[in-house]
Structure formats: structure tokens, C-alpha cells
Write a protein that holds these residues in place. Structure first.
Motif, short mmCIF file in Angstrom:
data_model
loop_
_atom_site.label_atom_id
_atom_site.label_comp_id
_atom_site.label_asym_id
_atom_site.label_seq_id
_atom_site.Cartn_x
_atom_site.Cartn_y
_atom_site.Cartn_z
N ASN A 86 0.85 -1.19 0.00
CA ASN A 86 0.00 0.00 0.00
C ASN A 86 0.89 1.24 0.00
N GLU A 88 0.47 4.21 -1.23
CA GLU A 88 -0.19 5.47 -0.89
C GLU A 88 -0.22 5.69 0.61
N ARG A 89 -0.59 4.64 1.36
CA ARG A 89 -0.65 4.75 2.82
C ARG A 89 0.77 4.91 3.39
N LYS A 92 2.03 8.39 2.96
CA LYS A 92 1.32 9.28 3.89
C LYS A 92 1.91 9.19 5.29
#
Length: 250
Positions: A86, A88-89, A92
Motif C-alpha cells: 500500500n 499510498e498509505r 502518507k
């Protein structure tokens, strides 16, 4: 005209990774006095992002070296790097970790090994105002699956993101900040062609001799990083090792 697909490293080269990286670490220990002759740091923050499946312990030697040169070196602080599942996570969470370091307009330099370099490039593409420069070590940000050794590729697929996740696409594009791609033509995990930037005054490739796993302990990499970190982004100069050091680079 389309280029042919990169040739992935052979299984025999991949199998030699552990032995080769061990030799590189031994060379690092014996090279320490010479490495301390590298340009001194200016005290800015440097964050080192580990490769796939590795944590901050894998970058301890590099961070210790950068600290001795005068930089404020940090790990990425997110445990084992399993960010491929993941991205994107992960980016972040990485941004949240960096938030205290870039407060007040400060900029950090990012060094990423393998997948760590992909994460560093994605962060820099979205928050360039927070990044001084990005240095990648054997990072396959080109995103070509045929560039990865077949055995390693199957292992990676178990943790890879879903086909609909386009976060990694940001790593492929030229960055709005200075970028250095350090690679090895004898990398046993990924093809060097997937680890290079399109060269221009603010982006360059540096070839070293070594393995994929050993890039994080390779003395040639350490010296090249020290030299690049000491270069002022607004006054770029190419990496040009002098004297006997020329023989260490492609």
C-alpha cells in the motif's frame, strides 16, 4: 522507438548477493579512515529509507557515517519496509514522520535503498518544497516488472499493491528537486536500466561496482553520497571523483 525490455539479473547472480554484500561490508570497515576524508556536512537533516523487508537497522552504518560528517541523520521510523502493499498509505505515514523535520520551511535530503528510493521519490514529487535532494540506491523506480529477478519477483508479488494502485507512477517522472541515482551493472536483484534517471544538470547517475543488497554498506556509495550531500542544490556540479577514486566508479 520503443526500447527492448530490460534483462533481469540471473538466478546465479541473485544467489551470490549475500556473499557479495558481506565482502562489501568488510571493505567498508577497512575503508573508514579514507571515507572520513569526504566533504564535511552542513548539519541539515538527512533521512535514510530502508529497502523492501528491511528496517532502520539496515541503514545504521550509513546513518552513523553521515552523523560523523556533521549531518543530522535519521531512520525512517516505520519499522520493516513493507510499503509495496500500500504505497499510498506508506507515503502518507512517511510524510507524517518527516513533518517535524521540515517544519518552518526546512528541507531534508532523502536517501532510499531499493523500494526505499521509490518511496523517497514519490514523497519528493508531491512535496518538493520539503526536499533538498533525493539519492536512490538501486531503486527500480522505472516500474518495469521484467527488470526484477524472477525468484525475487515472485516473492515481491505476494506483497505488491493491487493493479489499480497508480501511486508508484509518481516515482517514474522527473523530479522537481535534484536527484541522484546510484546503481550497479552487477546488481543481482534488479536491472540497472530500471534504476537510472534521465540525466540533466539537476539529475545524474552514478555507477558503482557491487551487489544490490550491498549498496547500503558499499564504501564507494558512502563516498558518493557524502560528495553529493555537500553539493549546493542551487549550484550543481557533476560527480567527478579525482585520482585513485576514479577507478571505483563506472
Amino acid at each position: 522507438m520503443n526500447q527492448p525490455a530490460p534483462v533481469a539479473p540471473s538466478n546465479s547472480l541473485a544467489a551470490a548477493e549475500f556473499f557479495r554484500s558481506s565482502v562489501e561490508f568488510i571493505c567498508l570497515l577497512h575503508s573508514w579512515p579514507l571515507l572520513m576524508g569526504a566533504p564535511r556536512g552542513d548539519g541539515h537533516h538527512v533521512v535514510v529509507v530502508p529497502g523492501f523487508g528491511l528496517g532502520d537497522e539496515s541503514t545504521a552504518s550509513m546513518r552513523g557515517y553521515l552523523g560523523l560528517l556533521g549531518y543530522r541523520a535519521h531512520g525512517w521510523g516505520l519499522g520493516k519496509n513493507r510499503g509495496a502493499a500500500n504505497l499510498e498509505r506508506t507515503v502518507k505515514l512517511f510524510a507524517e514522520e518527516l513533518s517535524p523535520l521540515v517544519k518552518g520551511g526546512r528541507k531534508v535530503s532523502l536517501i532510499g535503498h531499493s523500494l526505499g528510493g521509490v518511496i523517497a521519490r514519490i514523497y519528493a514529487s508531491t512535496q518538493p518544497e520539503a526536499v533538498r535532494q533525493v539519492i536512490t540506491l538501486g531503486s527500480p523506480f522505472g516500474g518495469d516488472v521484467s527488470a526484477v529477478n524472477s525468484i525475487v519477483g515472485k516473492l515481491f508479488e505476494r506483497h505488491a499493491a493491487s493493479p489499480g494502485d497508480t501511486t508508484a507512477d509518481a516515482a517514474k517522472c522527473p523530479l522537481p528537486v535534484p536527484a541522484v541515482a546510484i546503481f550497479s551493472e552487477t546488481d543481482g536483484i534488479v536491472s540497472s536500466r530500471d534504476c537510472k534517471v534521465e540525466a540533466h544538470p539537476h539529475a545524474e547517475n552514478i555507477e558503482v561496482r557491487g551487489s544490490h543488497s550491498g549498496l547500503i554498506v558499499n564504501p564507494s556509495v558512502f563516498y558518493a553520497i557524502a560528495d553529493r550531500l555537500a553539493t549546493q542544490p542551487e549550484l550543481p556540479r557533476p560527480f567527478e571523483p579525482a585520482g585513485w577514486r576514479q577507478s571505483l566508479y563506472g
